[in-house]
Design a protein around this motif. Structure first.
Motif, mmCIF file in Angstrom:
data_model
loop_
_atom_site.group_PDB
_atom_site.id
_atom_site.type_symbol
_atom_site.label_atom_id
_atom_site.label_comp_id
_atom_site.label_asym_id
_atom_site.label_seq_id
_atom_site.Cartn_x
_atom_site.Cartn_y
_atom_site.Cartn_z
ATOM 1 N N THR E 282 -3.675 -25.172 -38.381
ATOM 2 C CA THR E 282 -2.350 -25.121 -38.057
ATOM 3 C C THR E 282 -1.749 -26.071 -38.661
ATOM 4 O OG1 THR E 282 -2.633 -26.432 -36.150
ATOM 5 C CG2 THR E 282 -2.483 -24.367 -35.654
ATOM 6 N N GLN E 301 2.059 -23.058 -43.704
ATOM 7 C CA GLN E 301 1.293 -23.375 -42.535
ATOM 8 C C GLN E 301 0.915 -21.976 -42.043
ATOM 9 O OE1 GLN E 301 3.688 -24.571 -39.164
ATOM 10 N NE2 GLN E 301 2.036 -25.681 -38.101
ATOM 11 N N LEU E 303 -0.671 -20.749 -39.410
ATOM 12 C CA LEU E 303 -0.132 -20.344 -37.967
ATOM 13 C C LEU E 303 0.565 -21.669 -37.352
ATOM 14 C CD1 LEU E 303 -3.158 -18.940 -36.161
ATOM 15 C CD2 LEU E 303 -0.959 -17.920 -36.448
ATOM 16 N N SER E 304 1.531 -21.334 -36.735
ATOM 17 C CA SER E 304 2.304 -22.245 -35.984
ATOM 18 C C SER E 304 1.460 -23.130 -35.028
ATOM 19 C CB SER E 304 3.659 -21.710 -35.484
ATOM 20 O OG SER E 304 3.568 -21.757 -34.117
ATOM 21 N N THR E 305 1.863 -24.409 -34.860
ATOM 22 C CA THR E 305 0.879 -25.162 -33.908
ATOM 23 C C THR E 305 0.838 -24.594 -32.584
ATOM 24 O OG1 THR E 305 2.837 -26.523 -33.523
ATOM 25 C CG2 THR E 305 1.182 -27.092 -35.039
ATOM 26 N N TYR E 307 -0.028 -21.989 -31.434
ATOM 27 C CA TYR E 307 -1.114 -21.234 -31.451
ATOM 28 C C TYR E 307 -2.487 -21.826 -31.595
ATOM 29 C CZ TYR E 307 1.912 -17.332 -30.521
ATOM 30 O OH TYR E 307 3.012 -16.659 -29.963
ATOM 31 N N LYS E 308 -2.669 -23.184 -31.590
ATOM 32 C CA LYS E 308 -3.684 -23.775 -32.026
ATOM 33 C C LYS E 308 -4.852 -23.666 -30.961
ATOM 34 C CE LYS E 308 -2.981 -28.056 -29.533
ATOM 35 N NZ LYS E 308 -2.748 -29.670 -29.617
#
Ligand SMILES: Nc1ncnc2c1ncn2[C@@H]1O[C@H](COP(=O)(O)OP(=O)(O)OP(=O)(O)O)[C@@H](O)[C@H]1O
Ligand SMILES: Nc1ncnc2c1ncn2[C@@H]1O[C@H](COP(=O)(O)OP(=O)(O)OP(=O)(O)O)[C@@H](O)[C@H]1O
Ligand SMILES: [Mg+2]
Ligand SMILES: [Mg+2]
Lengths: 278, 377, 262, 434, 333
Positions: E282, E301, E303-305, E307-308
């Motif tokens: 992320t 990025q 994936l956005s954080t 969905y970490k």
């Protein structure tokens, strides 16, 4: 069996690896977790389970006044139909089972109230029928574990075991789980010998091994016995076992049905017909 | 003295659950107002006010409605201070308060969606809605000539609502929001969030979170890694705890929280007198919520919600004499005599629209490990 | 009937089955012997669909069955029993048998709600059949006992009984004799022969007991190190030098000394 | 005491508790507890199907309950044509592209022989697919979310009657369960527990962060109801008259009326599901499931497709949780993704099933009603106990204040103690299986 | 220079936090994996055990601070750690005595123990909040940084700073020491070997004269030490809040499973995999790319954080797909 009767053992068939580990789960329940008193008794055989009556937990009696005994230099063999209580008798002698009446005596001492660990300390060695080695540990570590209760130097005993089972020395650093069936049985017996037991108990050491390994094992057992170590063993390969036995017991439904020397039992037509398959 | 009757007021806050660490002080705030009124002996000819607490859990609508149901139908409360989180507030409102016709004043539910909720004139809040705060933050930052900021918000209706309305206002004013990243409260680690925020960059980090939750975690990590040196703290962050946590490390940061004037907040702190943390978020709002209920009762001369619900706006707003924190007795007195009051309370209460606080904000500058008032907006 | 062509099964670098090829004739009782670790059970598991072979092919009546899961093989008439009895311990012996037949309409959830009549009829027929099988196995008196509470040998009989609930074509028996009293083993042997003769089941038997093998099996296959070492009648096998060396051995070495010493 | 007798007494006891609440507190409270209890009972039946019948350890109940809630929004809220015009279809297209990528990757892994080529091909498909998906997805999402974000910003629903959302919730949950089961039960060892634990968190994360779907953490409030509004009833002259005839004031009458309405609906659903579960249990299907539970390997060798049956049970149980979730959201009248917490929706349901009696549907229902009652009532009881304990202490003693403050935490403690006591002394639960 | 800046930025925001968080997870996962290997069940109460241990450390630290006892630049909590471990040991042994032992004697199925541990989790959860309350508690003191971003910038003249916190340093060092000790203990000492033996084959261990109750006791001792250490280090690095420890449970389980349940080595590897997957996938690469000369338009990025966590979970599934027993083929201890 106990599976469905004990509610705590009802896992509903769950086998989820992410939450439970079924590897090496124990099945044995010692009758005494803490040892009680022992007392001296004079005379009698070296090891004797004397008129033992008892069963598992609160269950019904499985053994009924069953007696088995062995003396130094002897091989005593227990045979009998499935479910007769042969393994149960072994466990009773080893303290895995509540002996409700009767007693277990070792070398002139009443050990009925001892915990299994203390019986090991007193010099009893036991090789169970199955899963009788630590598969993830090396051969050498297996032997070390056999000598767990000993505080003295064990290298000498280990050399003796290696002498008896040379193949084990070769494979000493290999995980025991990678050995063949026969070699595993040798490790198992070796492990028990590491305690320097005063008596060795074997539960069906040859079940499921090929004839050649079976012969080899019997050979080794005879060798061990010749060192003076009393051996008490359960066998389904009854004929071969009785051939090498000094003493034989036939158990039926938890009772002594026939007792005699190996030869006598082999010769008894009734025994041959009912228990040795004709 | 001897009290002729008893007024019960419910306090439904999340004593367990995610904001369980904020709620005890909030409840203390509300109970402080009730005690003040009881002690004055002025309400409805000497009625005593008994608080009844119940757990909203902040998140479990089922348990919260059950608790509210118990308060209203079993304990027979005449009004409710609460609830705290917008989710359970909505549930209690539509399932319990409206059907039973009981007034509910929330000290902390800021979700704009509640403005449109079907409330039958029963629902008010002493916390300003997010839209107002977004505009205030924009003004503060623009005045300091900060044109580029990063935003992180606690991932609930409060944080999200605030972040959205701020971003809208800020961009409309010509600023740039480099990133608007959510953080979950109570999570184990915020390195990923701080990494993303740092990479996006910005002159200041707006932390729309809770001080004893992920908000502090983010600030901690941002300071430690050198990602940001200065921050802007909205109302959920402004408290003693923040100073305790960060001291001089946040020098140069800005902040704002609903507060009418220095005197009022000092007066509130004085009144509390260390009995609990008076700077903990939403405790003055809780005091005000309880006060409003009791003042409205006095104005209507009745403790029945149906009667006094229309009086809430009246006592809260001009015209009338201004009543500050600790002056509830005076307010009750005036109302008893048929006069008009304009309750200001601890947060400068001014209810607008469908009964929400208009929001006077105190702008804060953090200097030398202390918060100083930079002005009022 | 079953043809195994050059099957390999590797566990990591270890070749448990290393190019085994064999054929099992219809209607025969084939014995499978070999030293411990020869790969018998592994080969068995490959044929029975428990393990997927690394390479090689298994066909049944000309149809490729390599890698099919056990439950599909069951429906093709290939059944197996287990070295350690695998009874359904909390169910009665009758239920143990009744659950066997596949394609019971009561196994579809839909029918349990909307086809109750059909299920009831089927159940009656099944129960009758199960009782018949119990009769054959001489354990009718145990019909309502929990299977977990009957003796080890009776569990083995029950295992055999399950194969009789459907028209099995071929049944694999893994070490039926291990740990079984010889007298009971004879009873099981009788049952196997009867099934073979009366119903035409084909059997494959893994066993270390040469007497038992000798009584039942006509062709005997000896495996060693993952390969087929020898094949033929038991007499032929017993005379095979390699087999003696790898498997049978020449009897106890110490016995004479023991007797001399005693 | 005979078993049926004991069970009847247990049910009577729980009913008694609720009636007692009616007398001691209020009938509204009692009915509310009962309504949530009925919903909990349905969840418990779902979990019982999985754990009690098949030994499947689902620690992701929360996720399926949340999906049920999502279904209510998607089915019953108003259509938002402007959102669809702005980007709704684009989002659907993007999701299809994403699904296609996964399918393509699976196909590649099946068709291409093992080796570096396969790994490369799979990576190429996945990475390419991912960027394509993002390229279509992102702009459309922004477009939808930009439409009046404070009050809308999502694609809305179908505008259908809310009761239809209940089966829809079942379908949604079943779909998710199928995917999870296919993966976790299809792995060479069973890893269902961790899979469900993780997926539940992911479902909640999606619900919280995908604003276009159901407004994320901004919540959807004011969902339609299958029963009338209290205010309307209070305004209905006929109703007020009838209420007066029964000696009730309109407020009490209307609130009770609505709650009884829900109770009837919930009871109908519960009874149907209970009947279905019982019928299944007593049929050859149930026998097969017991066989599988007793000995999977043997069942497999006897021609039972164990994996498929596990999947079936898992999907069914999850679908039931989905229905319960939809019912709960309907009762709440709102969807608040932030409110889904594992302690409340996963572990508490487990407590219900274990306490009630795993493997017994009636046990699950009893456990659910009892535990829910305690969950709600432990708080006031705890406070009362604390006050009793501390009554001798000084008004402002620190210990006293601390104890009273801690009363709220007694809830978790109590649940733990009850669970342990039952597991210890009645390990099969209050109403054991058979 | 720019390349150095990029490197430093990457270390500062990915490498160092990843290593610290990874060590914390690894210590937690070690406890979980030990219980799994030796006592044979997944302990849902582990997160709350960590909370309990850390809570005692907090209380003792406060007491020390009030007495003016400290460790100079190091956090006082380290001094409190032994006491906390003792407290945690006491709790676990009492729990074992009151709860788990009964089920062991009954030979209960491991899954029953899992459910029992749920009950224990509920109780410990309530207990910790009862004693210390639900709030955030601060107990860290001493020198905060080994190198602070500002100092680093001054020292090197780079635009990017590099921070290494004292707590991060301590975490990594303590984790390394704990792991080395554990390995030495399990593989070389008599008691350690007896634990491995018990884990391998309970019955045979009994027959070898190994006292099962002792093994279990040692296991709880080690678990208490590990859990407390993990809990305290985590609390020092972030902050102490009971609720968070419950939330840690999922990443800890994920770590233990990725690595292979029952394998200590796997637990460590798993901890780092989960930690790094959360941080790297992320991560917004914008800044690094800028230093490298690119001018990205967005944040770059993946994936956005938000969905970490999903990422680490998907990695878990992929690992299980290819290695069904985890990376270190989860054999027991
Ligand atoms: N753990 C146990 N709990 C309860 N009953 C048991 C247990 N183990 C064995 N039994 C019962 O005790 C009886 C005797 O079993 P035991 O294992 O001693 O027989 P055995 O003579 O060794 O037979 P085999 O030759 O098959 O090994 C059997 O009826 C068996 O069901
Ligand atoms: N899952 C496995 N992983 C690794 N090795 C295995 C596995 N299963 C079997 N083996 C090995 O493959 C070899 C063949 O085993 P197999 O069980 O087929 O022997 P067998 O002929 O049935 O022997 P026995 O007569 O002792 O039952 C053995 O050396 C065994 O250790
Ligand atoms: Mg036996
Ligand atoms: Mg085999």
């Amino acid at each position: 069996m106990s599976d469905s009767d004990n509610p705590y053992q009802d896992g509903r068939g769950n086998k989820d690896r992410s939450i439970t580990n079924t590897h090496g789960v124990g099945t044995m329940t010692p009758a005494h977790r803490k040892s009680g008193a022992t007392s001296r008794v004079e005379g009698g055989p070296f090891l004797i389970g004397d008129t033992m009556t008892g069963g598992y937990g609160k269950g019904p009696d499985i053994l009924h006044e069953c007696t088995v005994a062995v003396d130094p230099g002897e091989i005593a063999v227990i045979v009998g139909p499935n479910g007769a209580g042969k393994s149960t008798a072994m466990k009773a002698i080893f303290g895995m089972l509540d002996v409700r009446s009767g007693s277990v005596r070792l070398d002139g001492e009443d050990i009925t109230q001892l915990s299994p660990q203390d019986r090991v300390t007193k010099g009893m060695g036991f090789v169970p029928q199955t899963s009788n080695i630590f598969t993830s540990m090396t051969v050498e570590e297996n032997l070390e574990m056999g000598a767990f209760i000993r505080r003295d130097d064990i290298t000498g005993t280990m050399e003796q075991v290696y002498e008896l089972f040379p193949i084990l020395k070769e494979k000493r650093h290999q995980p025991a789980g990678e050995l063949s069936g026969g070699q595993r049985q040798q490790v198992a017996v070796g492990r028990a010998l590491m305690t320097q037991p005063k008596v060795l108990m074997l539960d069906e050491p040859t079940a499921g091994v090929s004839p050649i390994v079976m012969d080899e094992l019997f050979d080794r057992i005879i060798e061990v016995s010749r060192t003076g170590l009393p051996i008490l063993m359960v066998e389904q390969n009854a004929r071969q076992a009785l051939e090498i036995a000094d003493k034989g017991y036939v158990l039926v439904q938890g009772r002594n049905a026939y007792t005699g020397t190996g030869k006598e039992l082999l010769a008894d037509p009734e025994v041959r017909k009912s228990f040795l398959g004709g | 003295g001897s009290h002729s009757k008893e007024v019960k007021i419910g306090i439904i806050l999340g004593f367990t659950g995610p904001i369980e660490s904020l709620t005890p002080s909030m409840a203390d705030g509300a109970e402080l107002a009730m005690k003040e009124v009881t002690d004055s002996g002025m309400l409805l000819d000497g009625a005593s006010v008994t608080p009844v607490r119940a757990d909203s859990t902040c998140i479990d609508a089922g348990a919260a409605t059950a608790a509210a149901e118990r308060l209203i139908t079993s304990d027979g409360v005449s009004g409710i201070v609460g609830a705290d989180c917008s989710g359970v507030t909505g549930a209690i409102l539509s399932n319990v308060a409206v059907p039973n016709g009981v007034v509910m004043i929330s000290p902390s539910a800021t979700s704009p969606a509640l403005s449109d909720a079907e409330d039958n004139g029963l629902f008010f809040r002493t916390a300003p809605s997010d839209a107002r705060q977004g505009a205030v933050i924009t003004e503060i930052l623009m005045d300091q000539d900060i044109k580029e900021v990063a935003v992180t918000y606690t991932n609930n209706d409060y944080g999200k609502g605030l972040a959205d309305s701020f971003q809208q206002a800020f961009e409309a004013a010509g600023g740039t929001v480099t990133i608007s990243a959510a953080h979950e409260d109570g999570k184990a680690d915020y390195s990923a969030e701080v990494g993303a925020l740092a990479s996006a960059g910005g002159d200041r980090l707006v932390v729309a979170g809770y001080v004893d939750q992920g908000g502090s975690g983010i600030v901690r990590a941002a300071l430690d890694s050198g990602a940001f040196d200065t921050f802007h703290f909205p109302d959920g962050m402004v408290s003693e705890k923040l100073l305790e946590n960060f001291g001089t490390e946040i020098d140069g940061s800005s902040g704002a929280h609903p507060s009418p004037s220095e005197e009022l907040s000092n007066a509130y702190a004085e009144l509390v007198d260390g009995a609990f943390d008076s700077t903990s978020p939403f405790t003055p709002e809780s005091y005000d919520a309880a006060a409003l209920i009791m003042l409205a009762m006095q104005a209507a001369g009745s403790m029945d919600s149906g009667d006094y619900k229309d009086k809430v706006m009246e006592v809260a707003n001009a015209p009338g004499e201004q009543i500050g924190v600790g002056e509830l007795a005076k307010g009750l007195e005036i109302l008893k005599n048929g006069g008009d009051i304009d309750y200001v309370g601890a947060t400068g209460v001014e209810l607008i629209g469908p009964g929400e606080a208009a929001g006077n904000y105190r702008e804060i500058a953090y200097e030398g490990g202390d918060d100083t008032t930079a002005g009022y907006r | 009937m079953i043809v195994v062509e050059d099957v390999h099964k590797h566990f990591g670098g270890f070749h448990a089955v290393d190019g085994a090829s064999l054929e099992i004739a219809k209607g025969s009782i084939t014995g499978l012997i070999g030293p411990n670790g020869a790969g018998k059970t592994t080969l068995f598991n490959v044929i029975a669909g428990v393990l997927e072979p690394t390479s090689g092919r298994v066909t049944m009546d000309g149809e490729d069955i390599t890698g099919l899961p056990p439950h599909e093989l069951f429906h093709k008439g290939l059944l197996r029993t287990f070295q350690i009895a695998h009874e359904f311990s909390s169910m009665s012996c009758r239920e143990n048998l009744m659950m066997v037949p596949g394609a019971q309409s009561g196994e579809s959830l839909w029918n349990t709600w909307f086809g109750r009549k059909r299920i009831a009829n089927e159940e009656r027929a099944l129960a009758a059949k199960a009782d018949e099988v119990l009769e054959f196995l001489t354990i009718s008196h145990l019909a309502d006992h929990k299977a977990g509470q009957v003796s080890g040998g009776q569990k083995k009989l029950l295992e055999l009984g399950r194969t009789m609930m459907v028209d099995a074509k071929i049944v694999f028996l893994d070490e039926v004799g291990a740990g079984v009293n010889r007298t009971l083993l004879n009873t099981i042997g009788d049952a196997i022969i009867r099934l073979n003769e009366e119903r035409g089941y084909t059997f494959v038997v893994i066993e270390h007991d040469m007497d038992f093998i000798g009584r039942l099996c006509d062709p005997v296959i000896c495996m060693a190190e993952g390969k087929v070492l020898a094949e033929g009648t038991l007499e032929e096998i017993k005379a095979n030098e390699q087999v003696i060396e790898a498997y049978l051995g020449t009897g106890l070495k110490n016995k004479d000394q023991l007797e001399a010493g005693a | 005491m005979s078993a049926p007798m004991k069970n009847t007494l247990l049910f009577a006891f729980v009913a008694g508790l609720i009636v007692l609440t009616g007398f001691m507190q209020s009938w509204n409270s009692a009915l509310l507890i009962m309504n949530m209890g009925l919903i909990s009972a349905i969840m418990a039946i779902g979990v019982n199907l999985q754990w009690g019948f098949a030994g499947l350890f689902n620690v992701g109940v929360m996720g399926f309950v949340a999906l049920g809630g999502l279904a209510v929004v998607l089915v019953s809220t108003d259509l938002r044509p402007e959102a669809w015009a702005a980007g709704g279809w684009g989002i659907i297209l993007a999701l299809l592209l994403g699904a296609a990528t996964v399918v393509a990757a699976v196909l590649v892994s099946q068709r291409v022989p093992k080796g570096a080529a396969r790994t490369l091909a799979m990576l190429a498909v996945l990475i390419g697919g991912f960027f394509l998906y993002r390229a279509v997805f992102d702009p459309n999402v922004s477009a939808v979310e930009a439409i009046n974000p404070a009050a809308a910003g999502n694609i809305g629903g179908l505008g259908l009657p809310v009761l239809l959302a209940w089966p829809a919730g079942a379908l949604l949950a079943a779909g998710a369960a199928w995917l999870i089961g296919k993966t976790a039960l299809g792995l060479r060892s069973d890893y269902l527990a961790i899979a469900t634990l993780g997926i539940a968190e992911i479902i909640i994360a999606v619900l919280k962060n995908e604003d276009w779907l159901a407004r994320g953490v901004k919540n959807v409030i004011g969902l339609p109801r299958p029963v009338p509004y209290e205010i309307d009833l209070q305004g209905d002259a006929g109703f007020v008259e009838r209420a007066a005839g029964m000696g009730l004031d309109p407020v009490t009458a209307s609130t009770l009326y609505v709650k009884v309405g829900y109770s009837v609906l919930f009871l109908i659903v519960l009874l149907i599901l209970l009947w279905m579960a019982q019928m299944a249990l007593k049929s050859p299907w149930g026998r097969m499931m017991r066989a599988i539970r007793d000995n999977e390997v043997a069942a497999e060798a006897m021609g039972k497709d164990v994996t498929r049956r596990h999947l079936q049970v898992f999907v069914l149980g999850s679908a039931i949780c989905g229905i319960a979730g939809a019912m709960m959201t309907t009762l709440d009248g709102q969807l608040t993704p932030g409110s889904y917490q594992p302690l409340r929706f996963t572990f508490l349901v487990w407590v219900m099933v274990i306490v009630g009696g795993s493997g017994n549907n009636f046990g699950a229902v009893l456990g659910a009603m009892l535990i829910w009652f305690l969950w709600v009532q432990v708080e006031p009881i705890g406070l009362w106990v604390m006050q009793l304990i501390t009554s001798g202490m000084a008004e402002d003693s620190a210990l006293r204040l601390h104890l009273i403050d801690s009363a709220a935490h007694m809830r978790l403690l109590t649940m733990g103690v009850i669970l342990l006591l039952v597991l210890r002394f009645s390990p099969r639960g209050l109403i054991p299986e058979k | 220079m720019d390349f150095l800046n990029a490197l430093v930025a990457l270390s500062n925001f990915v490498l160092i936090p990843g290593i610290a968080y990874g060590s914390q997870l690894a210590l937690g996962a070690l406890g979980v994996t030990l219980i799994y290997g030796i006592l044979r069940f997944s302990n849902f109460a582990h997160g709350d055990t960590m909370a309990f241990g850390a809570m005692i450390a907090v209380l003792v630290t406060w007491w020390f601070q009030a007495m003016g006892i400290g460790l100079g630049p190091l956090p006082t909590a380290l001094l409190a750690l032994p006491f906390a471990i003792l407290g945690c040991v006491a709790l676990l042994l009492v729990t074992d005595r009151l709860v788990y032992r009964f089920y062991r004697e009954q030979k209960a199925k491991p899954v029953i123990l899992v459910i029992v541990s749920m009950g224990v989790m509920f109780i410990m959860n309530g207990l910790v909040r009862f004693i210390i309350g639900p709030d955030d508690q601060r107990f860290a003191d001493g020198e905060r940084f080994i190198i602070s971003a500002r100092d680093f910038k001054q020292m090197t003249g780079l635009d990017e700073g590099l921070t290494i916190k004292t707590t991060q340093g301590i975490t990594v060092i303590v984790a390394v020491i704990a792991v080395v000790l554990l390995f030495w203990f399990l593989n070389k000492t008599r008691t350690g070997k007896s634990m491995r033996a018990y884990s391998d084959n309970e019955d045979l261990a009994l027959l070898s004269g190994i006292n099962p109750e002792r093994v279990v006791m040692y296991t709880w001792l080690i678990v208490a030490a590990l859990a407390t250490t993990a809990g305290v280090l985590y609390g020092l690095d972030k902050s102490f809040k009971p609720f968070v420890y419950f939330q840690l449970l999922l990443p800890i389980f994920a770590s233990a499973i990725v690595g292979g349940l029952g394998s200590p080595l796997g637990a460590i590897a798993g901890g780092f995999i989960i930690a790094f997957s959360e941080v790297t996938i992320t991560y917004a690469w914008k800044k690094v790319l800028q230093y490298m000369g690119a001018e990205p338009s967005g944040l770059v990025q993946l994936l956005s954080t938000d969905y970490k966590f999903a990422v680490s979970f998907v990695i878990l599934l992929i690992v299980l797909l290819f290695r069904p027993t985890g990376l270190f083929r989860g054999k027991s201890v």
